[in-house]
Design a protein around this motif. Structure first.
Motif, PDB file in Angstrom:
ATOM      1  N   VAL A  84     -10.817  28.069 -37.403  1.00  0.00           N
ATOM      2  CA  VAL A  84     -10.462  26.689 -37.064  1.00  0.00           C
ATOM      3  C   VAL A  84     -10.819  26.367 -35.620  1.00  0.00           C
ATOM      4  CG1 VAL A  84      -8.551  25.059 -36.825  1.00  0.00           C
ATOM      5  CG2 VAL A  84      -8.630  26.608 -38.788  1.00  0.00           C
ATOM      6  N   TYR A  85     -10.406  27.245 -34.715  1.00  0.00           N
ATOM      7  CA  TYR A  85     -10.500  26.928 -33.291  1.00  0.00           C
ATOM      8  C   TYR A  85     -11.816  27.353 -32.649  1.00  0.00           C
ATOM      9  CZ  TYR A  85      -5.576  25.599 -33.165  1.00  0.00           C
ATOM     10  OH  TYR A  85      -4.377  24.952 -33.356  1.00  0.00           O
ATOM     11  N   GLU A  86     -12.532  28.295 -33.272  1.00  0.00           N
ATOM     12  CA  GLU A  86     -13.756  28.789 -32.651  1.00  0.00           C
ATOM     13  C   GLU A  86     -14.983  28.452 -33.497  1.00  0.00           C
ATOM     14  OE1 GLU A  86     -13.147  32.930 -31.792  1.00  0.00           O
ATOM     15  OE2 GLU A  86     -11.386  32.539 -30.552  1.00  0.00           O
ATOM     16  N   VAL A  87     -15.043  28.947 -34.726  1.00  0.00           N
ATOM     17  CA  VAL A  87     -16.208  28.685 -35.564  1.00  0.00           C
ATOM     18  C   VAL A  87     -16.376  27.190 -35.820  1.00  0.00           C
ATOM     19  CG1 VAL A  87     -17.252  29.109 -37.828  1.00  0.00           C
ATOM     20  CG2 VAL A  87     -16.023  30.952 -36.649  1.00  0.00           C
ATOM     21  N   MET A  88     -15.268  26.490 -36.035  1.00  0.00           N
ATOM     22  CA  MET A  88     -15.325  25.065 -36.379  1.00  0.00           C
ATOM     23  C   MET A  88     -14.813  24.183 -35.238  1.00  0.00           C
ATOM     24  SD  MET A  88     -14.039  25.418 -40.339  1.00  0.00           S
ATOM     25  CE  MET A  88     -14.489  23.746 -40.802  1.00  0.00           C
ATOM     26  N   ALA A  89     -14.911  24.662 -34.025  1.00  0.00           N
ATOM     27  CA  ALA A  89     -14.448  23.890 -32.864  1.00  0.00           C
ATOM     28  C   ALA A  89     -15.134  22.528 -32.809  1.00  0.00           C
ATOM     29  CB  ALA A  89     -14.733  24.666 -31.586  1.00  0.00           C
ATOM     30  N   GLY A  90     -14.358  21.494 -32.599  1.00  0.00           N
ATOM     31  CA  GLY A  90     -14.894  20.143 -32.518  1.00  0.00           C
ATOM     32  C   GLY A  90     -15.016  19.434 -33.843  1.00  0.00           C
ATOM     33  N   LYS A  91     -14.702  20.091 -34.948  1.00  0.00           N
ATOM     34  CA  LYS A  91     -14.832  19.489 -36.277  1.00  0.00           C
ATOM     35  C   LYS A  91     -13.632  18.621 -36.665  1.00  0.00           C
ATOM     36  CE  LYS A  91     -18.763  21.422 -37.567  1.00  0.00           C
ATOM     37  NZ  LYS A  91     -19.977  20.596 -37.848  1.00  0.00           N
ATOM     38  N   PHE A  92     -12.524  18.749 -35.920  1.00  0.00           N
ATOM     39  CA  PHE A  92     -11.305  18.061 -36.317  1.00  0.00           C
ATOM     40  C   PHE A  92     -10.774  17.182 -35.191  1.00  0.00           C
ATOM     41  CE2 PHE A  92     -11.370  22.260 -38.444  1.00  0.00           C
ATOM     42  CZ  PHE A  92     -11.585  21.807 -39.742  1.00  0.00           C
ATOM     43  N   ASP A  93     -10.103  16.091 -35.592  1.00  0.00           N
ATOM     44  CA  ASP A  93      -9.397  15.255 -34.623  1.00  0.00           C
ATOM     45  C   ASP A  93      -8.005  15.810 -34.344  1.00  0.00           C
ATOM     46  OD1 ASP A  93     -11.458  13.234 -34.505  1.00  0.00           O
ATOM     47  OD2 ASP A  93     -10.800  12.592 -36.500  1.00  0.00           O
ATOM     48  N   ILE A  94      -7.382  16.363 -35.380  1.00  0.00           N
ATOM     49  CA  ILE A  94      -6.031  16.929 -35.296  1.00  0.00           C
ATOM     50  C   ILE A  94      -6.001  18.239 -36.069  1.00  0.00           C
ATOM     51  CG2 ILE A  94      -3.694  16.688 -36.279  1.00  0.00           C
ATOM     52  CD1 ILE A  94      -3.724  15.217 -33.778  1.00  0.00           C
ATOM     53  N   ILE A  95      -5.346  19.233 -35.489  1.00  0.00           N
ATOM     54  CA  ILE A  95      -5.081  20.487 -36.189  1.00  0.00           C
ATOM     55  C   ILE A  95      -3.584  20.573 -36.421  1.00  0.00           C
ATOM     56  CG2 ILE A  95      -5.171  23.009 -36.048  1.00  0.00           C
ATOM     57  CD1 ILE A  95      -7.628  22.630 -34.169  1.00  0.00           C
ATOM     58  N   HIS A  96      -3.196  20.803 -37.649  1.00  0.00           N
ATOM     59  CA  HIS A  96      -1.780  20.898 -38.002  1.00  0.00           C
ATOM     60  C   HIS A  96      -1.536  22.283 -38.565  1.00  0.00           C
ATOM     61  CE1 HIS A  96       1.898  18.771 -40.023  1.00  0.00           C
ATOM     62  NE2 HIS A  96       2.222  19.928 -39.468  1.00  0.00           N
ATOM     63  N   SER A  97      -0.805  23.100 -37.810  1.00  0.00           N
ATOM     64  CA  SER A  97      -0.599  24.491 -38.196  1.00  0.00           C
ATOM     65  C   SER A  97       0.815  24.723 -38.713  1.00  0.00           C
ATOM     66  CB  SER A  97      -0.853  25.422 -37.014  1.00  0.00           C
ATOM     67  OG  SER A  97      -0.581  26.760 -37.377  1.00  0.00           O
ATOM     68  N   HIS A  98       0.877  25.467 -39.813  1.00  0.00           N
ATOM     69  CA  HIS A  98       2.149  25.883 -40.402  1.00  0.00           C
ATOM     70  C   HIS A  98       2.307  27.403 -40.320  1.00  0.00           C
ATOM     71  CE1 HIS A  98       2.638  21.827 -42.256  1.00  0.00           C
ATOM     72  NE2 HIS A  98       1.319  21.885 -42.268  1.00  0.00           N
ATOM     73  N   VAL A  99       1.466  28.064 -39.525  1.00  0.00           N
ATOM     74  CA  VAL A  99       1.579  29.514 -39.382  1.00  0.00           C
ATOM     75  C   VAL A  99       2.223  29.901 -38.052  1.00  0.00           C
ATOM     76  CG1 VAL A  99      -0.314  30.010 -40.976  1.00  0.00           C
ATOM     77  CG2 VAL A  99      -0.805  29.753 -38.549  1.00  0.00           C
ATOM     78  N   GLU A 100       2.780  28.930 -37.390  1.00  0.00           N
ATOM     79  CA  GLU A 100       3.742  29.103 -36.316  1.00  0.00           C
ATOM     80  C   GLU A 100       3.202  29.895 -35.130  1.00  0.00           C
ATOM     81  OE1 GLU A 100       7.255  30.461 -38.410  1.00  0.00           O
ATOM     82  OE2 GLU A 100       7.497  28.521 -39.398  1.00  0.00           O
ATOM     83  N   PHE A 101       3.846  31.016 -34.777  1.00  0.00           N
ATOM     84  CA  PHE A 101       3.605  31.672 -33.492  1.00  0.00           C
ATOM     85  C   PHE A 101       2.166  32.119 -33.286  1.00  0.00           C
ATOM     86  CE2 PHE A 101       7.997  32.492 -34.779  1.00  0.00           C
ATOM     87  CZ  PHE A 101       8.691  31.941 -33.695  1.00  0.00           C
ATOM     88  N   LEU A 102       1.498  32.551 -34.338  1.00  0.00           N
ATOM     89  CA  LEU A 102       0.128  33.032 -34.185  1.00  0.00           C
ATOM     90  C   LEU A 102      -0.794  31.955 -33.629  1.00  0.00           C
ATOM     91  CD1 LEU A 102      -0.283  35.029 -37.522  1.00  0.00           C
ATOM     92  CD2 LEU A 102       0.121  35.960 -35.239  1.00  0.00           C
ATOM     93  N   THR A 103      -0.411  30.719 -33.788  1.00  0.00           N
ATOM     94  CA  THR A 103      -1.255  29.603 -33.349  1.00  0.00           C
ATOM     95  C   THR A 103      -1.203  29.388 -31.842  1.00  0.00           C
ATOM     96  OG1 THR A 103      -0.548  28.570 -35.421  1.00  0.00           O
ATOM     97  CG2 THR A 103      -1.842  27.218 -33.934  1.00  0.00           C
ATOM     98  N   PHE A 104      -0.154  29.839 -31.190  1.00  0.00           N
ATOM     99  CA  PHE A 104       0.110  29.457 -29.799  1.00  0.00           C
ATOM    100  C   PHE A 104      -1.075  29.660 -28.856  1.00  0.00           C
ATOM    101  CE2 PHE A 104       5.056  29.939 -29.898  1.00  0.00           C
ATOM    102  CZ  PHE A 104       5.121  28.873 -30.776  1.00  0.00           C
ATOM    103  N   PRO A 105      -1.666  30.870 -28.760  1.00  0.00           N
ATOM    104  CA  PRO A 105      -2.744  31.058 -27.770  1.00  0.00           C
ATOM    105  C   PRO A 105      -3.943  30.160 -28.032  1.00  0.00           C
ATOM    106  CG  PRO A 105      -1.917  33.170 -28.558  1.00  0.00           C
ATOM    107  CD  PRO A 105      -1.343  32.123 -29.461  1.00  0.00           C
ATOM    108  N   TYR A 106      -4.246  29.914 -29.301  1.00  0.00           N
ATOM    109  CA  TYR A 106      -5.369  29.039 -29.640  1.00  0.00           C
ATOM    110  C   TYR A 106      -5.053  27.591 -29.263  1.00  0.00           C
ATOM    111  CZ  TYR A 106      -7.276  32.882 -32.442  1.00  0.00           C
ATOM    112  OH  TYR A 106      -7.795  34.082 -32.857  1.00  0.00           O
ATOM    113  N   ALA A 107      -3.889  27.124 -29.651  1.00  0.00           N
ATOM    114  CA  ALA A 107      -3.518  25.731 -29.401  1.00  0.00           C
ATOM    115  C   ALA A 107      -3.429  25.436 -27.912  1.00  0.00           C
ATOM    116  CB  ALA A 107      -2.183  25.425 -30.080  1.00  0.00           C
TER     117      ALA A 107
END
Length: 362
Positions: A84-107
């Motif tokens: 989501v954050y690297e391979v497809m960077a720039g493809k989204f206007d909003i990212i909505h994560s439901h996997v909680e803590f693992l998302t923090f460093p990327y977000a």
């Protein structure tokens, strides 16, 4: 609202929607379907056995619990986040994560706004320590009570879960049994439901799964209570079985004993017109209205009085409470408001489409 390119990141333990038990994945499914119906370009990151009207990206071919691969959950979710954050960077206007803590460093490092919905409890010291390291991210609570341990986070809004209005059929003519539905675990306290049913002399059907971590609790505190003519243990049921049981129950006997952040089973019950008898903890007082859509209890004596007094509650008022507060439409309205506010702090709506990744399939 103008159409947006939205990434929805689901856990991989269950499919979206889940075939059996699974609350978070069911919420993600209904939110995704509603957003697609509203014209948004949604990409759902979920297991390959998921069903969706969105574009599906699948880091794993099948949901991990039903294939016995729960241990791969963290690594598979990290792979998803890298996509989501690297391979497809720039493809989204909003990212909505439901996997909680693992998302923090990327977000924290992404230029694309991330909405973080937490589906679990937040009151453990280790949880709070990590949350506060990333307190400026964009958090959404699923009940006001969920926020209580961490009110200093950057909370955007409380958005209650919701279902389509036609997902559960209303029934005004219940059968003679009460229902326990969910997991057989210490924090859900199903043994209390059995004891209460026996004391009141009422039938209790138990439709629930047992996770490996809860096997000892089940063997020691639940199984010895099941050998009784009033108690019927059904095991884990599928979606149609769950709806049938809820529609025909006199009431849902929800003896939870932990600060549950939401409790989907309560709004599922209301949607069927079935009152909820629940312990006063977590989100229960936000969802159930005392003496109208159910009874909120403190002690075992309260539960006994509630079981005996359930005939005073009107099932049509339970259904109306669901329609007024807990539909899929209400849920999507709340998230659209958050998306737009993060993208357009000055109140100007925007949105655009771009070509999706070849890693995903519509």
């Amino acid at each position: 609202m103008n159409p947006l390119r939205i990434a929805q990141i689901a856990p991989l333990i269950e499919s979206v929607p889940p075939a059996m038990y699974g609350g978070t994945e069911r919420v993600v499914y209904h939110l995704t379907e509603e957003l697609v119906e509203r014209g948004h370009d949604v990409t759902l990151f979920a297991s390959g056995d998921s069903r969706t009207s969105a574009t599906l990206c699948s880091p794993v071919m099948k949901s991990l619990r039903l294939t016995g691969q729960q241990s791969a959950g963290t690594l598979s979710s990290l792979y998803t986040l890298a996509m989501v954050y690297e391979v497809m960077a720039g493809k989204f206007d909003i990212i909505h994560s439901h996997v909680e803590f693992l998302t923090f460093p990327y977000a924290a490092k992404s230029l694309t706004p991330t909405v973080l919905t937490f589906h679990g409890r937040l009151d453990f010291p280790e949880t709070l320590r990590l949350l506060r390291m990333y307190r400026n991210l964009h958090f959404v609570s699923i009940s006001d009570s969920q926020r209580a341990p961490a009110r200093d986070l950057n909370w955007q809004q409380t958005v209650y879960h919701g279902y389509p209005e036609d997902a559960f059929g209303f029934s005004d003519k219940p059968s003679d049994y009460f229902l326990y539905l969910g997991r057989l675990s210490p924090e859900k306290a199903p043994h209390e439901a059995i004891i209460i049913a026996k004391e009141c002399g009422v039938r209790l059907k138990i439709a629930a799964k047992v996770d490996p971590v809860d096997q000892a609790y089940f063997a020691q505190q639940v199984a010895p209570l099941l050998d009784h003519p009033l108690i019927e243990y059904l095991g884990e049921v599928d979606e149609s079985g769950k709806i049938h049981l809820l529609r025909h129950a006199r009431a849902l006997l929800n003896t939870i004993n932990w600060p549950e952040p939401f409790g989907l089973v309560m709004i599922e019950s209301l949607a069927c017109g079935t009152p909820v008898i629940v312990r006063r903890c977590g989100s229960a007082p936000e969802i159930i209205e005392q003496g109208k859509t159910g009874f909120i209890c403190q002690s075992r004596d309260d539960f006994v009085r509630a079981v005996r007094g359930v005939g005073t509650l009107k099932r049509d008022l339970c259904r109306k409470a669901f329609e007024d507060r807990f539909t899929r439409r209400h849920m999507a309205d709340g998230y659209e408001q958050i998306y737009n506010r993060l993208l357009n702090p000055d109140g100007v709506q925007s949105g655009s489409f771009d070509e999706g990744s070849s890693l995903c399939r519509p």
